[in-house]
Write a protein that holds these residues in place. Structure first.
Motif, PDB file in Angstrom:
ATOM      1  N   LEU A 186       0.749  -0.986  -0.052  1.00 30.04           N
ATOM      2  CA  LEU A 186       0.021   0.205   0.024  1.00 30.04           C
ATOM      3  C   LEU A 186       0.769   1.232   0.235  1.00 30.04           C
ATOM      4  O   LEU A 186       0.428   2.406  -0.690  1.00 30.04           O
ATOM      5  CB  LEU A 186      -0.901   0.087   1.265  1.00 30.04           C
ATOM      6  CG  LEU A 186      -1.982  -0.980   1.141  1.00 30.04           C
ATOM      7  CD1 LEU A 186      -2.802  -1.189   2.322  1.00 30.04           C
ATOM      8  CD2 LEU A 186      -3.222  -0.714   0.047  1.00 30.04           C
ATOM      9  N   VAL A 187       1.828   1.187   0.730  1.00 30.11           N
ATOM     10  CA  VAL A 187       2.803   2.394   0.943  1.00 30.11           C
ATOM     11  C   VAL A 187       3.373   2.496  -0.363  1.00 30.11           C
ATOM     12  O   VAL A 187       3.603   3.718  -0.947  1.00 30.11           O
ATOM     13  CB  VAL A 187       4.107   2.319   1.823  1.00 30.11           C
ATOM     14  CG1 VAL A 187       5.148   3.179   1.938  1.00 30.11           C
ATOM     15  CG2 VAL A 187       3.261   2.104   3.236  1.00 30.11           C
ATOM     16  N   ARG A 188       3.876   1.519  -1.242  1.00 31.76           N
ATOM     17  CA  ARG A 188       4.697   1.777  -2.642  1.00 31.76           C
ATOM     18  C   ARG A 188       3.464   2.020  -3.654  1.00 31.76           C
ATOM     19  O   ARG A 188       4.004   1.820  -4.760  1.00 31.76           O
ATOM     20  CB  ARG A 188       5.198   0.523  -2.982  1.00 31.76           C
ATOM     21  CG  ARG A 188       6.633   0.563  -2.214  1.00 31.76           C
ATOM     22  CD  ARG A 188       7.500  -0.517  -2.616  1.00 31.76           C
ATOM     23  NE  ARG A 188       7.503  -1.426  -1.304  1.00 31.76           N
ATOM     24  CZ  ARG A 188       6.727  -2.698  -1.408  1.00 31.76           C
ATOM     25  NH1 ARG A 188       5.999  -3.086  -2.688  1.00 31.76           N
ATOM     26  NH2 ARG A 188       6.566  -3.690  -0.379  1.00 31.76           N
ATOM     27  N   SER A 189       2.219   2.219  -3.163  1.00 31.02           N
ATOM     28  CA  SER A 189       1.162   2.253  -4.463  1.00 31.02           C
ATOM     29  C   SER A 189       1.358   3.597  -5.222  1.00 31.02           C
ATOM     30  O   SER A 189       0.942   3.500  -6.391  1.00 31.02           O
ATOM     31  CB  SER A 189      -0.309   2.266  -3.503  1.00 31.02           C
ATOM     32  OG  SER A 189      -0.513   3.333  -3.020  1.00 31.02           O
ATOM     33  N   GLY A 190       1.759   4.289  -4.651  1.00 29.06           N
ATOM     34  CA  GLY A 190       2.160   5.775  -5.284  1.00 29.06           C
ATOM     35  C   GLY A 190       0.919   6.683  -5.004  1.00 29.06           C
ATOM     36  O   GLY A 190       0.897   7.982  -5.381  1.00 29.06           O
ATOM     37  N   LEU A 191       0.044   6.219  -4.335  1.00 29.70           N
ATOM     38  CA  LEU A 191      -1.487   6.902  -4.075  1.00 29.70           C
ATOM     39  C   LEU A 191      -1.290   7.566  -2.636  1.00 29.70           C
ATOM     40  O   LEU A 191      -1.150   6.915  -1.658  1.00 29.70           O
ATOM     41  CB  LEU A 191      -2.731   6.005  -4.012  1.00 29.70           C
ATOM     42  CG  LEU A 191      -2.798   5.383  -5.348  1.00 29.70           C
ATOM     43  CD1 LEU A 191      -3.899   4.325  -5.183  1.00 29.70           C
ATOM     44  CD2 LEU A 191      -2.973   6.331  -6.535  1.00 29.70           C
ATOM     45  N   PRO A 192      -1.182   8.994  -2.602  1.00 35.53           N
ATOM     46  CA  PRO A 192      -0.604   9.457  -1.379  1.00 35.53           C
ATOM     47  C   PRO A 192      -1.769   9.115  -0.158  1.00 35.53           C
ATOM     48  O   PRO A 192      -1.092   8.616   1.089  1.00 35.53           O
ATOM     49  CB  PRO A 192      -0.920  10.921  -1.528  1.00 35.53           C
ATOM     50  CG  PRO A 192      -1.392  11.093  -3.013  1.00 35.53           C
ATOM     51  CD  PRO A 192      -1.178   9.830  -3.658  1.00 35.53           C
ATOM     52  N   HIS A 193      -2.877   9.034  -0.235  1.00 34.52           N
ATOM     53  CA  HIS A 193      -3.783   8.916   0.747  1.00 34.52           C
ATOM     54  C   HIS A 193      -3.699   7.529   1.180  1.00 34.52           C
ATOM     55  O   HIS A 193      -3.916   7.050   2.468  1.00 34.52           O
ATOM     56  CB  HIS A 193      -5.010   9.447   0.628  1.00 34.52           C
ATOM     57  CG  HIS A 193      -5.297  11.028   0.429  1.00 34.52           C
ATOM     58  ND1 HIS A 193      -5.138  11.673  -0.623  1.00 34.52           N
ATOM     59  CD2 HIS A 193      -5.033  12.001   1.556  1.00 34.52           C
ATOM     60  CE1 HIS A 193      -5.229  13.084  -0.486  1.00 34.52           C
ATOM     61  NE2 HIS A 193      -5.168  12.970   0.728  1.00 34.52           N
ATOM     62  N   VAL A 194      -3.856   6.646   0.258  1.00 32.00           N
ATOM     63  CA  VAL A 194      -3.617   5.108   0.483  1.00 32.00           C
ATOM     64  C   VAL A 194      -2.497   4.825   1.327  1.00 32.00           C
ATOM     65  O   VAL A 194      -2.406   4.053   2.182  1.00 32.00           O
ATOM     66  CB  VAL A 194      -3.553   4.222  -0.614  1.00 32.00           C
ATOM     67  CG1 VAL A 194      -3.283   2.920  -0.635  1.00 32.00           C
ATOM     68  CG2 VAL A 194      -5.022   4.441  -1.249  1.00 32.00           C
ATOM     69  N   ALA A 195      -1.219   5.347   0.799  1.00 30.90           N
ATOM     70  CA  ALA A 195       0.183   5.395   1.611  1.00 30.90           C
ATOM     71  C   ALA A 195      -0.098   5.745   2.975  1.00 30.90           C
ATOM     72  O   ALA A 195       0.549   5.088   4.064  1.00 30.90           O
ATOM     73  CB  ALA A 195       1.055   5.922   0.769  1.00 30.90           C
ATOM     74  N   GLU A 196      -0.716   6.828   3.218  1.00 24.17           N
ATOM     75  CA  GLU A 196      -0.729   7.531   4.418  1.00 24.17           C
ATOM     76  C   GLU A 196      -1.577   6.679   5.489  1.00 24.17           C
ATOM     77  O   GLU A 196      -1.281   6.638   6.577  1.00 24.17           O
ATOM     78  CB  GLU A 196      -1.435   8.750   4.409  1.00 24.17           C
ATOM     79  CG  GLU A 196      -1.680   9.625   5.647  1.00 24.17           C
ATOM     80  CD  GLU A 196      -2.590  10.767   5.528  1.00 24.17           C
ATOM     81  OE1 GLU A 196      -2.367  11.878   6.141  1.00 24.17           O
ATOM     82  OE2 GLU A 196      -3.468  10.528   4.637  1.00 24.17           O
ATOM     83  N   ALA A 197      -2.403   6.083   4.876  1.00 21.65           N
ATOM     84  CA  ALA A 197      -3.443   5.082   5.717  1.00 21.65           C
ATOM     85  C   ALA A 197      -3.065   3.703   5.586  1.00 21.65           C
ATOM     86  O   ALA A 197      -3.836   2.874   6.127  1.00 21.65           O
ATOM     87  CB  ALA A 197      -5.047   5.529   5.374  1.00 21.65           C
TER      88      ALA A 197
END
Lengths: 237, 237
Positions: A186-197
């Motif tokens: 999830l962190v490596r997804s590149g999606l900022p809010h997904v990574a944050e959460a």
DNA sequence: ACCTGAACACCGTTCAAGT
DNA sequence: ACCTGAACACCGTTCAAGT
């Protein structure tokens, strides 16, 4: 009479092999066993029959093909829901019905998808609906609104249970290994809010997710019923 | 260059027969065609290959078996969700994301179950989540609560869409024939509240059911966010 | 790199017998 | 009334070739 008496006791000579006391219930039970052991994908007329020591074609005498078999399983599960005695307290009773549904679903997690995914037209499917309608009508909810709220409750319930059941067979136990792996993704997804959460998204407490969703649904129902009653009861005031 | 030029235009000589420009996308498209025409149950490696004028085994060069094929379809559908530009108004944006999801699902109703039922681990599945988290975080919702509310929204959405999609292929049109038949069944169920509500239970307005459920979900979110902000913002007051 | 023939171990289901 | 042999038209998938 004939030479069959020479095998010993009159019946039960060799249960798993010869005539296996075949019946709709027995077949449904065997299917559930297959599902619990190997998942829904493992259900075939042949695999179920094998469990019973019987030829697959024999099942057709009690069940309407594979589709009918799966319908029968779904019906059986719905039929087994232990609906609660109603207390008269409205929120308590809604939750109790939901809990009963959930308990039944989690007893056969692999099979639960069947109940939620198949369109069952039998009477068994109506018992939970009747229970919810009883509670809603008892709380003074008009028929039309009761039906809408019934559907709302069912949708919320199915939505969460589906997630809960798909989350895998692990039951409440935290699995640190797969968890941190999932989080990394999830962190490596590149999606900022997904990574944050990521941390919160990776872990999933079945109990908590269910409780939160049902609380919310009941909340909505309580509020809607109250506003409907206010609008009709003290209309002019 | 070679003799292929003698068939007329350079390409498109005989698309359905010879080499069919096989690729993952083409295969997914063919699968979707099969699903739209004959339902998910009609999907087989062989039926999809037939659509393309190709041997079933060729598909294995682009897709990881039947399961991988269905995953690819689900991914494709998720990827096709046209996520809205956010307006900054919180309730509006939540609804817009939900609407986008629904629109995509209803475009291939038979395939929609795939998206809602399969556990997709690809990146495509995360885009809608990112959108919802963006809205929730933007409204001042703390991360933990945002994840819970995200799950609540998704559960509500999937719960209603599942019903909506299963309700059959009729699209908004009222079918008087099957309707009264269905109502009769409910009346004769022997369950008093089901019988009482038979008229309302028999008919089902897709649009209305969806709107009601999403309204309720957004309502919950709005209220939760407000109470969370009140608790942290004016804490001591 | 991509496609296919041969091949294997499975499927669901029908029907005409058997008991 | 219930079970099964023979039979049919399907499945998913592997592997060793072919181009």
């Amino acid at each position: 009479m004939t030479h069959s008496s020479e095998t010993g006791s009159t019946r039960r000579g060799r249960p798993p092999k010869g005539t296996a006391h075949l019946s709709r219930d027995v077949i449904v039970g065997a299917t559930l066993k297959v599902i619990d052991a190997d998942g829904i994908a493992a259900v075939s007329m042949r695999s179920v029959a094998r469990t019973l020591g019987v030829d697959a074609k024999s099942l057709y005498n009690h069940v309407d093909g594979k589709d009918g078999l799966l319908d029968a399983v779904a019906e059986h599960l719905l039929d087994g829901i232990a609906l609660p005695d109603l207390t008269g307290d409205f929120a308590t009773d809604l939750r109790a019905v939901a809990d009963a549904f959930r308990a039944r679903a989690l007893l056969h997690p692999e099979a639960a998808t069947l109940v939620m995914t198949r369109q069952i037209s039998s009477l068994a499917a109506l018992a939970p609906a009747e229970a919810l309608l009883t509670v809603l009508r008892g709380a003074g909810c008009p028929v039309g609104e009761a039906v809408r709220l019934l559907r709302l409750m069912v949708a919320a319930l199915i939505g969460t249970l589906l997630r809960e059941v798909q989350a895998g067979p692990t039951y409440g136990v935290v699995e640190a290994r797969g968890l941190s792996q999932r989080r990394g993704l999830l962190v490596r997804s590149g999606l900022p809010h997904v990574a944050e959460a990521a941390a919160e998204l990776a872990r999933f407490d079945r109990e908590e997710g269910y409780a939160y969703a049902i609380d919310a649904a009941i909340d909505v129902v309580v509020r809607r019923v109250a506003s409907v009653k206010a609008a009709s009861g003290d209309a002019g005031r």
